[in-house]
Design a protein around this motif. Structure first.
Motif, PDB file in Angstrom:
ATOM      1  N   LEU A  60     -26.498   3.111  52.665  1.00  0.00           N
ATOM      2  CA  LEU A  60     -26.429   3.108  51.199  1.00  0.00           C
ATOM      3  C   LEU A  60     -26.722   4.482  50.607  1.00  0.00           C
ATOM      4  CD1 LEU A  60     -28.050  -0.330  50.217  1.00  0.00           C
ATOM      5  CD2 LEU A  60     -25.743   0.444  49.654  1.00  0.00           C
ATOM      6  N   ASP A  63     -22.866   9.188  51.610  1.00  0.00           N
ATOM      7  CA  ASP A  63     -21.698   9.304  50.729  1.00  0.00           C
ATOM      8  C   ASP A  63     -20.406   8.858  51.413  1.00  0.00           C
ATOM      9  OD1 ASP A  63     -23.333  10.380  48.762  1.00  0.00           O
ATOM     10  OD2 ASP A  63     -23.080  12.423  49.539  1.00  0.00           O
ATOM     11  N   ASP A  67     -16.560   1.862  47.543  1.00  0.00           N
ATOM     12  CA  ASP A  67     -17.185   0.950  46.584  1.00  0.00           C
ATOM     13  C   ASP A  67     -17.334  -0.465  47.139  1.00  0.00           C
ATOM     14  OD1 ASP A  67     -17.400   2.989  44.810  1.00  0.00           O
ATOM     15  OD2 ASP A  67     -15.599   2.469  43.641  1.00  0.00           O
ATOM     16  N   VAL A  70     -20.158  -0.539  49.548  1.00  0.00           N
ATOM     17  CA  VAL A  70     -21.440  -0.421  48.841  1.00  0.00           C
ATOM     18  C   VAL A  70     -21.889  -1.776  48.317  1.00  0.00           C
ATOM     19  CG1 VAL A  70     -22.531   0.477  46.753  1.00  0.00           C
ATOM     20  CG2 VAL A  70     -21.244   2.016  48.248  1.00  0.00           C
ATOM     21  N   ARG A  71     -20.952  -2.526  47.726  1.00  0.00           N
ATOM     22  CA  ARG A  71     -21.315  -3.848  47.193  1.00  0.00           C
ATOM     23  C   ARG A  71     -21.778  -4.782  48.315  1.00  0.00           C
ATOM     24  NH1 ARG A  71     -16.657  -2.948  43.981  1.00  0.00           N
ATOM     25  NH2 ARG A  71     -15.392  -4.225  45.403  1.00  0.00           N
ATOM     26  N   ARG A  74     -25.217  -3.641  49.550  1.00  0.00           N
ATOM     27  CA  ARG A  74     -26.295  -3.963  48.604  1.00  0.00           C
ATOM     28  C   ARG A  74     -26.700  -5.428  48.693  1.00  0.00           C
ATOM     29  NH1 ARG A  74     -24.220  -0.522  43.287  1.00  0.00           N
ATOM     30  NH2 ARG A  74     -25.162   1.482  43.909  1.00  0.00           N
TER      31      ARG A  74
END
Length: 415
Positions: A60, A63, A67, A70-71, A74
Protein backbone atom coordinates in the motif's frame (compact mmCIF):
# COMPACT_ATOMS: atom_id res chain seq x y z
CA UNK A 1 -0.74 -10.21 -6.28
CA UNK A 2 -1.66 -13.88 -6.57
CA UNK A 3 1.93 -14.62 -7.61
CA UNK A 4 3.10 -13.45 -4.21
CA UNK A 5 3.39 -16.22 -1.65
CA UNK A 6 1.50 -14.37 1.08
CA UNK A 7 -1.68 -13.42 -0.76
CA UNK A 8 -4.77 -15.56 -0.19
CA UNK A 9 -8.20 -13.97 -0.57
CA UNK A 10 -9.78 -16.46 1.89
CA UNK A 11 -7.03 -16.80 4.48
CA UNK A 12 -9.34 -15.51 7.24
CA UNK A 13 -11.86 -17.98 8.61
CA UNK A 14 -14.32 -18.73 5.84
CA UNK A 15 -17.75 -19.89 7.07
CA UNK A 16 -18.24 -22.03 3.99
CA UNK A 17 -15.22 -24.17 4.89
CA UNK A 18 -16.03 -25.29 8.40
CA UNK A 19 -18.91 -26.04 10.74
CA UNK A 20 -19.56 -24.90 14.27
CA UNK A 21 -21.22 -27.32 16.64
CA UNK A 22 -21.43 -28.71 20.14
CA UNK A 23 -20.33 -32.25 19.46
CA UNK A 24 -20.38 -35.14 21.87
CA UNK A 25 -16.62 -35.67 21.92
CA UNK A 26 -15.49 -32.43 23.54
CA UNK A 27 -11.94 -31.34 22.86
CA UNK A 28 -10.57 -31.20 26.39
CA UNK A 29 -7.34 -29.53 25.28
CA UNK A 30 -9.24 -26.68 23.60
CA UNK A 31 -11.82 -25.85 26.24
CA UNK A 32 -10.43 -22.39 26.88
CA UNK A 33 -8.95 -19.63 24.74
CA UNK A 34 -5.55 -19.79 26.44
CA UNK A 35 -5.07 -23.50 25.67
CA UNK A 36 -6.02 -22.95 22.05
CA UNK A 37 -3.58 -20.04 21.78
CA UNK A 38 -0.68 -22.36 22.67
CA UNK A 39 -1.58 -24.82 19.91
CA UNK A 40 1.15 -25.04 17.27
CA UNK A 41 -1.28 -24.80 14.36
CA UNK A 42 -2.81 -21.62 15.80
CA UNK A 43 0.59 -20.01 16.24
CA UNK A 44 1.58 -20.91 12.70
CA UNK A 45 -1.69 -19.60 11.29
CA UNK A 46 -1.50 -16.29 13.16
CA UNK A 47 2.14 -15.80 12.19
CA UNK A 48 1.07 -16.24 8.55
CA UNK A 49 -1.69 -13.64 8.90
CA UNK A 50 0.69 -11.24 10.65
CA UNK A 51 3.25 -11.56 7.84
CA UNK A 52 0.52 -11.09 5.26
CA UNK A 53 -0.58 -7.89 7.02
CA UNK A 54 3.00 -6.56 6.88
CA UNK A 55 3.29 -7.39 3.17
CA UNK A 56 -0.08 -5.78 2.36
CA UNK A 57 0.87 -2.66 4.31
CA UNK A 58 4.17 -2.49 2.44
CA UNK A 59 2.44 -2.77 -0.94
CA UNK A 60 0.00 0.00 0.00
CA UNK A 61 2.91 2.35 0.66
CA UNK A 62 4.48 1.52 -2.72
CA UNK A 63 3.74 3.34 -5.99
CA UNK A 64 3.67 0.20 -8.13
CA UNK A 65 0.00 -0.77 -7.63
CA UNK A 66 -2.95 0.52 -9.64
CA UNK A 67 -6.25 1.88 -8.29
CA UNK A 68 -8.05 -1.48 -8.42
CA UNK A 69 -5.22 -3.19 -6.52
CA UNK A 70 -5.22 -0.38 -3.94
CA UNK A 71 -8.92 -0.87 -3.21
CA UNK A 72 -8.44 -4.63 -2.86
CA UNK A 73 -5.41 -4.20 -0.62
CA UNK A 74 -7.17 -1.67 1.59
CA UNK A 75 -10.06 -4.07 2.19
CA UNK A 76 -7.63 -6.84 3.03
CA UNK A 77 -5.63 -4.56 5.29
CA UNK A 78 -8.80 -3.56 7.15
CA UNK A 79 -9.57 -7.28 7.72
CA UNK A 80 -6.08 -8.13 8.93
CA UNK A 81 -5.25 -5.03 10.98
CA UNK A 82 -7.26 -5.84 14.17
CA UNK A 83 -6.05 -9.46 14.10
CA UNK A 84 -2.40 -8.47 13.71
CA UNK A 85 -2.75 -5.90 16.51
CA UNK A 86 -4.41 -8.40 18.87
CA UNK A 87 -1.73 -10.99 18.01
CA UNK A 88 1.05 -8.61 18.97
CA UNK A 89 -0.76 -7.58 22.18
CA UNK A 90 -1.06 -11.21 23.26
CA UNK A 91 2.60 -11.92 22.52
CA UNK A 92 3.61 -8.90 24.60
CA UNK A 93 1.33 -9.92 27.49
CA UNK A 94 2.69 -13.48 27.32
CA UNK A 95 6.26 -12.18 27.48
CA UNK A 96 5.43 -10.07 30.57
CA UNK A 97 3.80 -13.07 32.28
CA UNK A 98 6.90 -15.20 31.59
CA UNK A 99 9.16 -12.48 33.08
CA UNK A 100 7.03 -12.34 36.22
CA UNK A 101 7.10 -16.13 36.52
CA UNK A 102 10.89 -16.06 36.35
CA UNK A 103 10.93 -13.32 38.99
CA UNK A 104 8.68 -15.41 41.26
CA UNK A 105 11.12 -18.32 41.10
CA UNK A 106 13.94 -16.04 42.27
CA UNK A 107 11.97 -14.37 45.10
CA UNK A 108 11.80 -17.27 47.55
CA UNK A 109 13.49 -15.92 50.66
CA UNK A 110 11.57 -14.59 53.65
CA UNK A 111 13.09 -11.14 53.24
CA UNK A 112 11.47 -10.85 49.84
CA UNK A 113 8.04 -12.19 50.84
CA UNK A 114 6.29 -8.82 50.50
CA UNK A 115 7.80 -8.22 47.07
CA UNK A 116 6.77 -11.74 46.03
CA UNK A 117 3.17 -11.00 46.98
CA UNK A 118 3.21 -7.88 44.82
CA UNK A 119 4.67 -9.81 41.88
CA UNK A 120 2.06 -12.57 42.23
CA UNK A 121 -0.73 -9.98 42.32
CA UNK A 122 0.60 -8.33 39.16
CA UNK A 123 0.96 -11.75 37.52
CA UNK A 124 -2.70 -12.56 38.26
CA UNK A 125 -3.79 -9.25 36.71
CA UNK A 126 -1.68 -9.91 33.63
CA UNK A 127 -3.06 -13.44 33.22
CA UNK A 128 -6.63 -12.08 33.27
CA UNK A 129 -5.62 -9.56 30.59
CA UNK A 130 -3.97 -12.36 28.61
CA UNK A 131 -7.12 -14.51 28.70
CA UNK A 132 -9.26 -11.54 27.69
CA UNK A 133 -6.97 -10.79 24.73
CA UNK A 134 -7.12 -14.43 23.59
CA UNK A 135 -10.90 -14.33 23.67
CA UNK A 136 -10.87 -11.04 21.71
CA UNK A 137 -8.56 -12.53 19.08
CA UNK A 138 -10.70 -15.61 18.49
CA UNK A 139 -13.81 -13.46 18.28
CA UNK A 140 -12.07 -11.59 15.45
CA UNK A 141 -11.26 -14.86 13.68
CA UNK A 142 -14.73 -16.38 13.90
CA UNK A 143 -16.91 -15.29 10.96
CA UNK A 144 -19.86 -13.12 11.91
CA UNK A 145 -23.25 -14.40 10.81
CA UNK A 146 -25.50 -11.59 9.63
CA UNK A 147 -28.40 -12.93 11.69
CA UNK A 148 -26.35 -12.80 14.94
CA UNK A 149 -27.43 -9.16 15.25
CA UNK A 150 -31.10 -10.00 14.63
CA UNK A 151 -34.00 -9.59 17.00
CA UNK A 152 -35.68 -12.88 17.94
CA UNK A 153 -38.95 -14.65 18.55
CA UNK A 154 -38.52 -16.77 21.68
CA UNK A 155 -41.06 -19.52 22.43
CA UNK A 156 -41.35 -21.73 25.52
CA UNK A 157 -43.51 -24.85 25.76
CA UNK A 158 -44.10 -27.12 28.76
CA UNK A 159 -43.29 -30.80 28.39
CA UNK A 160 -45.22 -33.65 29.95
CA UNK A 161 -44.66 -35.51 33.18
CA UNK A 162 -46.62 -37.72 35.54
CA UNK A 163 -47.63 -36.78 39.06
CA UNK A 164 -47.46 -33.02 39.28
CA UNK A 165 -47.29 -29.74 37.45
CA UNK A 166 -43.55 -29.18 37.63
CA UNK A 167 -43.25 -28.78 33.85
CA UNK A 168 -45.75 -25.92 33.71
CA UNK A 169 -44.22 -24.26 36.78
CA UNK A 170 -40.72 -24.63 35.38
CA UNK A 171 -41.82 -23.23 32.01
CA UNK A 172 -43.13 -20.12 33.76
CA UNK A 173 -39.87 -19.73 35.68
CA UNK A 174 -37.89 -20.04 32.46
CA UNK A 175 -40.02 -17.51 30.62
CA UNK A 176 -39.62 -15.10 33.54
CA UNK A 177 -35.86 -15.77 33.47
CA UNK A 178 -35.58 -14.71 29.83
CA UNK A 179 -37.75 -11.66 30.49
CA UNK A 180 -35.42 -10.66 33.34
CA UNK A 181 -32.38 -11.36 31.16
CA UNK A 182 -33.77 -9.07 28.47
CA UNK A 183 -34.11 -6.34 31.10
CA UNK A 184 -30.55 -7.06 32.32
CA UNK A 185 -29.21 -6.66 28.76
CA UNK A 186 -31.38 -3.55 28.15
CA UNK A 187 -33.41 -5.30 25.45
CA UNK A 188 -37.11 -4.85 24.71
CA UNK A 189 -39.31 -7.83 25.62
CA UNK A 190 -42.79 -7.85 24.04
CA UNK A 191 -45.07 -10.78 24.89
CA UNK A 192 -46.72 -12.21 21.75
CA UNK A 193 -48.59 -15.19 23.20
CA UNK A 194 -49.25 -16.37 26.75
CA UNK A 195 -51.23 -19.50 27.65
CA UNK A 196 -51.21 -20.03 31.43
CA UNK A 197 -51.80 -23.38 33.13
CA UNK A 198 -54.54 -23.88 35.69
CA UNK A 199 -52.26 -24.10 38.75
CA UNK A 200 -50.04 -21.07 38.37
CA UNK A 201 -47.78 -22.48 35.65
CA UNK A 202 -47.46 -21.92 31.92
CA UNK A 203 -48.33 -24.15 28.95
CA UNK A 204 -46.88 -21.99 26.19
CA UNK A 205 -45.67 -18.45 25.65
CA UNK A 206 -43.84 -16.44 23.01
CA UNK A 207 -42.13 -13.06 23.02
CA UNK A 208 -40.46 -10.73 20.54
CA UNK A 209 -37.08 -9.60 21.91
CA UNK A 210 -35.25 -6.71 20.27
CA UNK A 211 -31.91 -5.08 21.03
CA UNK A 212 -28.19 -5.40 20.32
CA UNK A 213 -26.94 -8.87 19.30
CA UNK A 214 -30.00 -10.62 20.74
CA UNK A 215 -29.79 -13.72 18.54
CA UNK A 216 -26.05 -14.07 19.14
CA UNK A 217 -26.64 -14.36 22.88
CA UNK A 218 -29.78 -16.50 22.79
CA UNK A 219 -29.20 -18.85 19.85
CA UNK A 220 -27.79 -21.63 22.03
CA UNK A 221 -30.70 -21.47 24.47
CA UNK A 222 -32.89 -23.34 21.99
CA UNK A 223 -33.50 -26.97 22.91
CA UNK A 224 -34.87 -29.18 25.69
CA UNK A 225 -34.30 -28.04 29.27
CA UNK A 226 -34.75 -30.62 32.04
CA UNK A 227 -35.80 -29.95 35.64
CA UNK A 228 -35.36 -32.22 38.66
CA UNK A 229 -37.15 -31.16 41.84
CA UNK A 230 -39.50 -32.21 44.60
CA UNK A 231 -43.01 -30.82 43.96
CA UNK A 232 -44.19 -28.24 46.47
CA UNK A 233 -47.60 -29.89 46.92
CA UNK A 234 -49.10 -33.36 46.71
CA UNK A 235 -48.00 -36.83 47.79
CA UNK A 236 -44.57 -36.50 46.18
CA UNK A 237 -43.79 -33.45 48.29
CA UNK A 238 -44.67 -35.28 51.52
CA UNK A 239 -42.64 -38.32 50.50
CA UNK A 240 -39.70 -36.16 49.32
CA UNK A 241 -39.79 -37.81 45.90
CA UNK A 242 -37.86 -36.15 43.08
CA UNK A 243 -39.75 -35.66 39.83
CA UNK A 244 -38.19 -35.03 36.43
CA UNK A 245 -39.82 -32.84 33.79
CA UNK A 246 -38.89 -30.95 30.64
CA UNK A 247 -39.72 -27.84 28.71
CA UNK A 248 -38.53 -26.69 25.29
CA UNK A 249 -37.18 -23.35 24.10
CA UNK A 250 -37.24 -22.21 20.47
CA UNK A 251 -35.23 -19.17 19.38
CA UNK A 252 -35.99 -17.79 15.92
CA UNK A 253 -34.00 -14.90 14.42
CA UNK A 254 -36.30 -12.10 13.29
CA UNK A 255 -35.58 -11.30 9.62
CA UNK A 256 -35.60 -7.95 7.89
CA UNK A 257 -38.20 -7.35 5.21
CA UNK A 258 -35.62 -8.00 2.49
CA UNK A 259 -34.68 -11.41 3.93
CA UNK A 260 -38.07 -13.10 3.61
CA UNK A 261 -40.84 -12.05 1.26
CA UNK A 262 -44.30 -13.52 1.86
CA UNK A 263 -46.84 -13.47 -0.97
CA UNK A 264 -50.32 -12.66 0.41
CA UNK A 265 -51.75 -15.21 -2.06
CA UNK A 266 -49.91 -17.94 -0.14
CA UNK A 267 -51.66 -17.13 3.15
CA UNK A 268 -54.90 -18.33 4.69
CA UNK A 269 -55.99 -16.01 7.51
CA UNK A 270 -58.61 -17.15 10.05
CA UNK A 271 -60.05 -15.20 12.95
CA UNK A 272 -61.51 -16.64 16.15
CA UNK A 273 -62.37 -15.64 19.68
CA UNK A 274 -59.49 -15.40 22.11
CA UNK A 275 -59.28 -17.82 25.03
CA UNK A 276 -58.34 -17.10 28.60
CA UNK A 277 -58.50 -13.94 30.67
CA UNK A 278 -59.91 -10.85 29.04
CA UNK A 279 -63.40 -10.19 30.40
CA UNK A 280 -66.36 -9.48 28.13
CA UNK A 281 -64.06 -8.62 25.23
CA UNK A 282 -63.06 -12.29 24.90
CA UNK A 283 -66.63 -13.45 24.46
CA UNK A 284 -67.76 -10.78 21.97
CA UNK A 285 -64.85 -10.11 19.60
CA UNK A 286 -63.10 -12.36 17.07
CA UNK A 287 -59.76 -10.66 17.69
CA UNK A 288 -57.48 -13.72 17.64
CA UNK A 289 -55.75 -14.47 14.32
CA UNK A 290 -54.37 -17.67 12.83
CA UNK A 291 -52.25 -17.54 9.66
CA UNK A 292 -51.37 -20.60 7.60
CA UNK A 293 -48.59 -20.46 5.00
CA UNK A 294 -50.03 -22.75 2.33
CA UNK A 295 -46.79 -23.73 0.48
CA UNK A 296 -45.09 -24.98 3.67
CA UNK A 297 -48.04 -25.71 5.95
CA UNK A 298 -46.57 -23.51 8.70
CA UNK A 299 -49.25 -22.11 11.03
CA UNK A 300 -48.99 -19.34 13.63
CA UNK A 301 -51.54 -17.59 15.77
CA UNK A 302 -51.73 -14.58 18.06
CA UNK A 303 -54.42 -13.58 20.53
CA UNK A 304 -52.44 -11.37 22.88
CA UNK A 305 -53.80 -7.99 21.73
CA UNK A 306 -57.40 -6.74 21.71
CA UNK A 307 -57.01 -5.45 18.17
CA UNK A 308 -57.40 -7.98 15.37
CA UNK A 309 -55.09 -5.91 13.15
CA UNK A 310 -52.32 -5.88 15.77
CA UNK A 311 -52.65 -9.64 16.27
CA UNK A 312 -52.41 -10.10 12.50
CA UNK A 313 -49.22 -8.03 12.33
CA UNK A 314 -47.64 -9.98 15.20
CA UNK A 315 -48.63 -13.33 13.64
CA UNK A 316 -47.13 -12.28 10.30
CA UNK A 317 -43.92 -11.30 12.04
CA UNK A 318 -43.74 -14.70 13.73
CA UNK A 319 -44.48 -16.51 10.46
CA UNK A 320 -41.69 -14.64 8.68
CA UNK A 321 -39.31 -15.59 11.52
CA UNK A 322 -40.16 -19.29 11.09
CA UNK A 323 -39.73 -19.09 7.33
CA UNK A 324 -36.41 -17.32 7.87
CA UNK A 325 -35.33 -20.16 10.15
CA UNK A 326 -35.90 -22.58 7.28
CA UNK A 327 -33.74 -20.40 5.03
CA UNK A 328 -30.92 -20.44 7.61
CA UNK A 329 -31.12 -24.20 8.08
CA UNK A 330 -30.97 -24.72 4.31
CA UNK A 331 -27.97 -22.41 4.04
CA UNK A 332 -26.13 -24.17 6.85
CA UNK A 333 -26.90 -27.64 5.46
CA UNK A 334 -25.24 -26.53 2.23
CA UNK A 335 -22.16 -25.24 4.07
CA UNK A 336 -21.59 -28.14 6.42
CA UNK A 337 -20.39 -31.66 5.70
CA UNK A 338 -20.87 -34.38 8.32
CA UNK A 339 -21.73 -32.49 11.50
CA UNK A 340 -24.83 -30.48 12.36
CA UNK A 341 -25.16 -27.07 13.98
CA UNK A 342 -27.60 -26.85 16.88
CA UNK A 343 -29.99 -24.00 16.02
CA UNK A 344 -32.62 -24.02 18.72
CA UNK A 345 -35.55 -25.80 17.09
CA UNK A 346 -37.91 -28.57 18.07
CA UNK A 347 -35.61 -30.97 16.21
CA UNK A 348 -33.24 -30.82 19.17
CA UNK A 349 -34.43 -33.95 20.93
CA UNK A 350 -31.53 -34.26 23.35
CA UNK A 351 -31.60 -32.18 26.51
CA UNK A 352 -29.13 -29.33 26.53
CA UNK A 353 -29.32 -28.34 30.19
CA UNK A 354 -30.46 -29.79 33.53
CA UNK A 355 -31.68 -27.76 36.51
CA UNK A 356 -31.33 -29.94 39.62
CA UNK A 357 -33.08 -28.15 42.49
CA UNK A 358 -32.24 -30.77 45.14
CA UNK A 359 -28.51 -30.33 44.46
CA UNK A 360 -28.81 -26.61 43.65
CA UNK A 361 -26.93 -27.17 40.39
CA UNK A 362 -27.37 -26.22 36.72
CA UNK A 363 -25.48 -28.39 34.20
CA UNK A 364 -25.01 -27.51 30.55
CA UNK A 365 -24.35 -30.89 28.93
CA UNK A 366 -22.85 -29.48 25.72
CA UNK A 367 -19.84 -27.96 27.45
CA UNK A 368 -19.83 -30.05 30.66
CA UNK A 369 -20.25 -26.89 32.72
CA UNK A 370 -21.76 -26.84 36.23
CA UNK A 371 -23.07 -23.71 37.93
CA UNK A 372 -24.29 -23.52 41.50
CA UNK A 373 -27.20 -21.46 42.88
CA UNK A 374 -30.19 -22.10 40.63
CA UNK A 375 -32.00 -19.03 41.99
CA UNK A 376 -29.19 -16.83 40.67
CA UNK A 377 -29.45 -18.43 37.22
CA UNK A 378 -33.25 -18.14 37.13
CA UNK A 379 -33.05 -14.49 38.18
CA UNK A 380 -31.82 -13.88 34.63
CA UNK A 381 -28.93 -11.61 35.52
CA UNK A 382 -25.16 -11.94 35.95
CA UNK A 383 -25.08 -15.72 36.59
CA UNK A 384 -27.09 -16.50 33.44
CA UNK A 385 -25.00 -14.04 31.42
CA UNK A 386 -21.83 -15.81 32.61
CA UNK A 387 -23.22 -19.19 31.50
CA UNK A 388 -24.26 -17.84 28.10
CA UNK A 389 -20.81 -16.30 27.60
CA UNK A 390 -19.19 -19.63 28.41
CA UNK A 391 -21.30 -21.17 25.63
CA UNK A 392 -20.27 -18.43 23.20
CA UNK A 393 -16.58 -18.83 24.06
CA UNK A 394 -16.79 -22.59 23.61
CA UNK A 395 -18.51 -22.12 20.24
CA UNK A 396 -15.81 -19.67 19.11
CA UNK A 397 -13.06 -22.10 20.10
CA UNK A 398 -14.84 -24.96 18.32
CA UNK A 399 -15.07 -22.83 15.18
CA UNK A 400 -11.38 -21.93 15.17
CA UNK A 401 -10.29 -25.46 16.06
CA UNK A 402 -12.34 -27.14 13.37
CA UNK A 403 -11.22 -24.65 10.76
CA UNK A 404 -7.58 -25.38 11.55
CA UNK A 405 -8.23 -29.13 11.44
CA UNK A 406 -9.84 -28.77 8.02
CA UNK A 407 -7.00 -26.53 6.85
CA UNK A 408 -4.41 -29.09 7.96
CA UNK A 409 -6.35 -31.85 6.21
CA UNK A 410 -6.42 -29.82 2.98
CA UNK A 411 -2.71 -29.09 3.17
CA UNK A 412 -1.98 -32.73 3.97
CA UNK A 413 -3.97 -33.77 0.92
CA UNK A 414 -1.92 -31.52 -1.29
CA UNK A 415 -4.69 -28.92 -1.79
Amino acid sequence: LHNCGFWRQKSLLDPARFTLCFNSRHRKKHQDSRALWKHEAVQKYLETLSKEYQQVSHLLSADSVNDFEVRTLRRRCADLSPIAAAFQEIKEAEREVQELEAMCRELDSRDEKQLLELVLEEKETLEKKFNMLCRKLFQLLVPKKKYDRSHVILEVTAGRTTGGDICQQFTKEMFDMYQNYADYKHWTFDIVNYTPAEIGGLHHAAAHISGDDVYRHLKYEGGTHRVQRIPETGLSSRMQRIHTGTMSVIVLPQPEEVDVKVDPKDLRIDTFRAKGAGGQHVNKTDSAVRIVHLPTGLAVECQQERSQQMNKEIALRTLRAKLYQQVIEKQISQEQSARKLQLGTRAQSERIRTYNFTQDRVTDHRISYDARNIKEILSGKEALDKLINRLLEFAEIEAVTEYLENLQALEGGGC
